[in-house]
Scaffold this motif. Structure first.
Motif, PDB file in Angstrom:
ATOM      1  N   LYS A  21       0.601  -1.119  -0.060  1.00  0.00           N
ATOM      2  CA  LYS A  21       0.088  -0.072  -0.019  1.00  0.00           C
ATOM      3  C   LYS A  21       0.832   1.305  -0.127  1.00  0.00           C
ATOM      4  O   LYS A  21       2.025   1.232   0.298  1.00  0.00           O
ATOM      5  CB  LYS A  21      -0.927  -0.025   1.121  1.00  0.00           C
ATOM      6  CG  LYS A  21      -1.984  -1.135   1.205  1.00  0.00           C
ATOM      7  CD  LYS A  21      -2.892  -1.064   2.251  1.00  0.00           C
ATOM      8  CE  LYS A  21      -3.621  -2.182   2.677  1.00  0.00           C
ATOM      9  NZ  LYS A  21      -4.548  -1.974   3.799  1.00  0.00           N
ATOM     10  N   ASN A  22       0.374   2.349  -0.292  1.00  0.00           N
ATOM     11  CA  ASN A  22       0.954   3.636  -0.363  1.00  0.00           C
ATOM     12  C   ASN A  22       2.071   3.916  -1.113  1.00  0.00           C
ATOM     13  O   ASN A  22       3.090   4.491  -0.879  1.00  0.00           O
ATOM     14  CB  ASN A  22       1.200   4.072   0.965  1.00  0.00           C
ATOM     15  CG  ASN A  22      -0.022   4.114   1.952  1.00  0.00           C
ATOM     16  OD1 ASN A  22      -1.045   4.641   1.539  1.00  0.00           O
ATOM     17  ND2 ASN A  22       0.144   3.424   3.123  1.00  0.00           N
ATOM     18  N   GLN A  23       2.135   3.057  -2.374  1.00  0.00           N
ATOM     19  CA  GLN A  23       3.164   3.255  -3.416  1.00  0.00           C
ATOM     20  C   GLN A  23       2.570   4.007  -4.623  1.00  0.00           C
ATOM     21  O   GLN A  23       1.880   3.670  -5.280  1.00  0.00           O
ATOM     22  CB  GLN A  23       3.444   2.040  -4.056  1.00  0.00           C
ATOM     23  CG  GLN A  23       4.251   1.031  -2.965  1.00  0.00           C
ATOM     24  CD  GLN A  23       4.851  -0.051  -3.663  1.00  0.00           C
ATOM     25  OE1 GLN A  23       6.175   0.013  -3.869  1.00  0.00           O
ATOM     26  NE2 GLN A  23       3.952  -1.191  -3.967  1.00  0.00           N
ATOM     27  N   ASN A  24       3.036   5.510  -4.269  1.00  0.00           N
ATOM     28  CA  ASN A  24       2.118   6.380  -5.438  1.00  0.00           C
ATOM     29  C   ASN A  24       3.113   6.477  -6.595  1.00  0.00           C
ATOM     30  O   ASN A  24       4.271   6.431  -6.403  1.00  0.00           O
ATOM     31  CB  ASN A  24       1.921   7.727  -4.696  1.00  0.00           C
ATOM     32  CG  ASN A  24       0.988   7.660  -3.596  1.00  0.00           C
ATOM     33  OD1 ASN A  24       0.103   7.180  -3.673  1.00  0.00           O
ATOM     34  ND2 ASN A  24       1.554   8.105  -2.343  1.00  0.00           N
ATOM     35  N   GLY A  25       2.323   6.588  -7.791  1.00  0.00           N
ATOM     36  CA  GLY A  25       3.181   6.695  -8.881  1.00  0.00           C
ATOM     37  C   GLY A  25       2.169   6.532 -10.218  1.00  0.00           C
ATOM     38  O   GLY A  25       0.870   7.120 -10.174  1.00  0.00           O
ATOM     39  N   ARG A  44      -1.623   0.397  -5.948  1.00  0.00           N
ATOM     40  CA  ARG A  44      -2.534  -0.843  -5.444  1.00  0.00           C
ATOM     41  C   ARG A  44      -4.233  -0.401  -5.428  1.00  0.00           C
ATOM     42  O   ARG A  44      -4.876  -1.027  -5.905  1.00  0.00           O
ATOM     43  CB  ARG A  44      -2.019  -1.295  -4.090  1.00  0.00           C
ATOM     44  CG  ARG A  44      -2.783  -2.363  -3.658  1.00  0.00           C
ATOM     45  CD  ARG A  44      -2.305  -2.845  -2.342  1.00  0.00           C
ATOM     46  NE  ARG A  44      -2.775  -4.239  -1.769  1.00  0.00           N
ATOM     47  CZ  ARG A  44      -4.059  -4.496  -1.318  1.00  0.00           C
ATOM     48  NH1 ARG A  44      -4.744  -3.118  -1.128  1.00  0.00           N
ATOM     49  NH2 ARG A  44      -4.168  -5.417  -0.756  1.00  0.00           N
ATOM     50  N   GLU A  45      -4.270   0.739  -4.603  1.00  0.00           N
ATOM     51  CA  GLU A  45      -5.665   1.128  -4.721  1.00  0.00           C
ATOM     52  C   GLU A  45      -6.268   1.562  -5.939  1.00  0.00           C
ATOM     53  O   GLU A  45      -7.578   1.121  -6.059  1.00  0.00           O
ATOM     54  CB  GLU A  45      -5.367   2.440  -3.859  1.00  0.00           C
ATOM     55  CG  GLU A  45      -6.827   3.107  -3.432  1.00  0.00           C
ATOM     56  CD  GLU A  45      -6.835   4.279  -2.594  1.00  0.00           C
ATOM     57  OE1 GLU A  45      -7.002   5.345  -3.090  1.00  0.00           O
ATOM     58  OE2 GLU A  45      -6.417   4.192  -1.431  1.00  0.00           O
ATOM     59  N   ARG A  46      -5.650   1.930  -6.710  1.00  0.00           N
ATOM     60  CA  ARG A  46      -6.204   2.447  -8.021  1.00  0.00           C
ATOM     61  C   ARG A  46      -6.550   1.257  -8.848  1.00  0.00           C
ATOM     62  O   ARG A  46      -7.548   1.084  -9.488  1.00  0.00           O
ATOM     63  CB  ARG A  46      -5.411   3.492  -8.903  1.00  0.00           C
ATOM     64  CG  ARG A  46      -4.878   4.586  -7.970  1.00  0.00           C
ATOM     65  CD  ARG A  46      -6.406   5.818  -7.995  1.00  0.00           C
ATOM     66  NE  ARG A  46      -7.278   5.647  -8.827  1.00  0.00           N
ATOM     67  CZ  ARG A  46      -8.522   5.495  -8.851  1.00  0.00           C
ATOM     68  NH1 ARG A  46      -9.083   5.038  -7.832  1.00  0.00           N
ATOM     69  NH2 ARG A  46      -9.272   5.761 -10.043  1.00  0.00           N
ATOM     70  N   LEU A  47      -5.416   0.279  -8.938  1.00  0.00           N
ATOM     71  CA  LEU A  47      -5.849  -0.985  -9.739  1.00  0.00           C
ATOM     72  C   LEU A  47      -6.990  -1.640  -9.261  1.00  0.00           C
ATOM     73  O   LEU A  47      -7.928  -2.269 -10.030  1.00  0.00           O
ATOM     74  CB  LEU A  47      -4.483  -1.694 -10.031  1.00  0.00           C
ATOM     75  CG  LEU A  47      -3.426  -1.123 -10.678  1.00  0.00           C
ATOM     76  CD1 LEU A  47      -2.112  -1.894 -10.809  1.00  0.00           C
ATOM     77  CD2 LEU A  47      -3.838  -0.980 -12.155  1.00  0.00           C
ATOM     78  N   LEU A  48      -7.099  -1.667  -7.763  1.00  0.00           N
ATOM     79  CA  LEU A  48      -8.251  -2.505  -7.469  1.00  0.00           C
ATOM     80  C   LEU A  48      -9.400  -2.015  -7.747  1.00  0.00           C
ATOM     81  O   LEU A  48     -10.697  -2.329  -7.855  1.00  0.00           O
ATOM     82  CB  LEU A  48      -7.817  -2.490  -6.015  1.00  0.00           C
ATOM     83  CG  LEU A  48      -6.878  -3.785  -5.322  1.00  0.00           C
ATOM     84  CD1 LEU A  48      -6.637  -3.508  -4.009  1.00  0.00           C
ATOM     85  CD2 LEU A  48      -7.364  -5.185  -6.011  1.00  0.00           C
ATOM     86  N   ARG A  69       5.099   2.519 -12.257  1.00  0.00           N
ATOM     87  CA  ARG A  69       6.150   2.969 -11.622  1.00  0.00           C
ATOM     88  C   ARG A  69       6.058   3.801 -10.422  1.00  0.00           C
ATOM     89  O   ARG A  69       5.151   4.723 -10.570  1.00  0.00           O
ATOM     90  CB  ARG A  69       6.900   3.613 -12.770  1.00  0.00           C
ATOM     91  CG  ARG A  69       8.315   4.344 -12.141  1.00  0.00           C
ATOM     92  CD  ARG A  69       9.236   5.048 -13.292  1.00  0.00           C
ATOM     93  NE  ARG A  69      10.179   5.748 -12.585  1.00  0.00           N
ATOM     94  CZ  ARG A  69      10.688   6.647 -13.114  1.00  0.00           C
ATOM     95  NH1 ARG A  69      10.464   7.397 -14.297  1.00  0.00           N
ATOM     96  NH2 ARG A  69      11.818   7.606 -12.445  1.00  0.00           N
ATOM     97  N   VAL A  70       6.681   3.695  -9.312  1.00  0.00           N
ATOM     98  CA  VAL A  70       6.760   4.479  -8.202  1.00  0.00           C
ATOM     99  C   VAL A  70       7.435   5.745  -8.303  1.00  0.00           C
ATOM    100  O   VAL A  70       8.395   6.003  -8.736  1.00  0.00           O
ATOM    101  CB  VAL A  70       6.973   3.723  -6.917  1.00  0.00           C
ATOM    102  CG1 VAL A  70       7.096   4.678  -5.744  1.00  0.00           C
ATOM    103  CG2 VAL A  70       6.136   2.463  -6.660  1.00  0.00           C
ATOM    104  N   PHE A  71       6.762   7.045  -8.051  1.00  0.00           N
ATOM    105  CA  PHE A  71       7.300   8.394  -8.122  1.00  0.00           C
ATOM    106  C   PHE A  71       7.443   8.916  -6.578  1.00  0.00           C
ATOM    107  O   PHE A  71       6.640   8.882  -5.812  1.00  0.00           O
ATOM    108  CB  PHE A  71       6.522   9.201  -9.036  1.00  0.00           C
ATOM    109  CG  PHE A  71       6.798   8.989 -10.557  1.00  0.00           C
ATOM    110  CD1 PHE A  71       7.696  10.091 -11.141  1.00  0.00           C
ATOM    111  CD2 PHE A  71       6.315   8.033 -11.264  1.00  0.00           C
ATOM    112  CE1 PHE A  71       7.868   9.981 -12.595  1.00  0.00           C
ATOM    113  CE2 PHE A  71       6.320   8.079 -12.576  1.00  0.00           C
ATOM    114  CZ  PHE A  71       7.055   8.887 -13.081  1.00  0.00           C
TER     115      PHE A  71
END
Length: 91
Positions: A21-25, A44-48, A69-71
């Protein structure tokens, strides 16, 4: 694309739920080689949310894989560039 390794991952709930969780990109959803959607946020949140039907048009194109890709910085401008470059059919 901003994805260095180009290792596609399966667009399945099982695969996505394994993400931290909390991997923003930025992420991109594909059907074969067709770019369906490019988005940003907690990957993770967006794909779910997409799997759960947030954008039904994505599911209608039978997505089968994704890249992300995480930013550490705000990826908004890069995401907008990618949308212009690839013209995803569901954005």
């Amino acid at each position: 694309m901003p994805f260095r390794n180009r290792i596609y991952r399966p667009y399945t709930r099982e695969d996505i739920e394994c993400l931290k969780k909390n991997q923003n990109g930025i992420y991109a959803i594909f059907s074969g080689n067709t770019v369906l959607y490019i988005g940003k946020g907690d990957i993770r949140e967006r794909l779910l949310a997409h799997l759960d039907g947030e954008k039904p048009e994505i599911a209608s194109h039978n997505p089968d894989r994704w890249l992300g890709r995480v930013f550490t910085e705000d990826p908004t401008s890069r995401m907008e560039e990618l949308i212009k470059e690839y013209s995803p059919i569901c954005n």
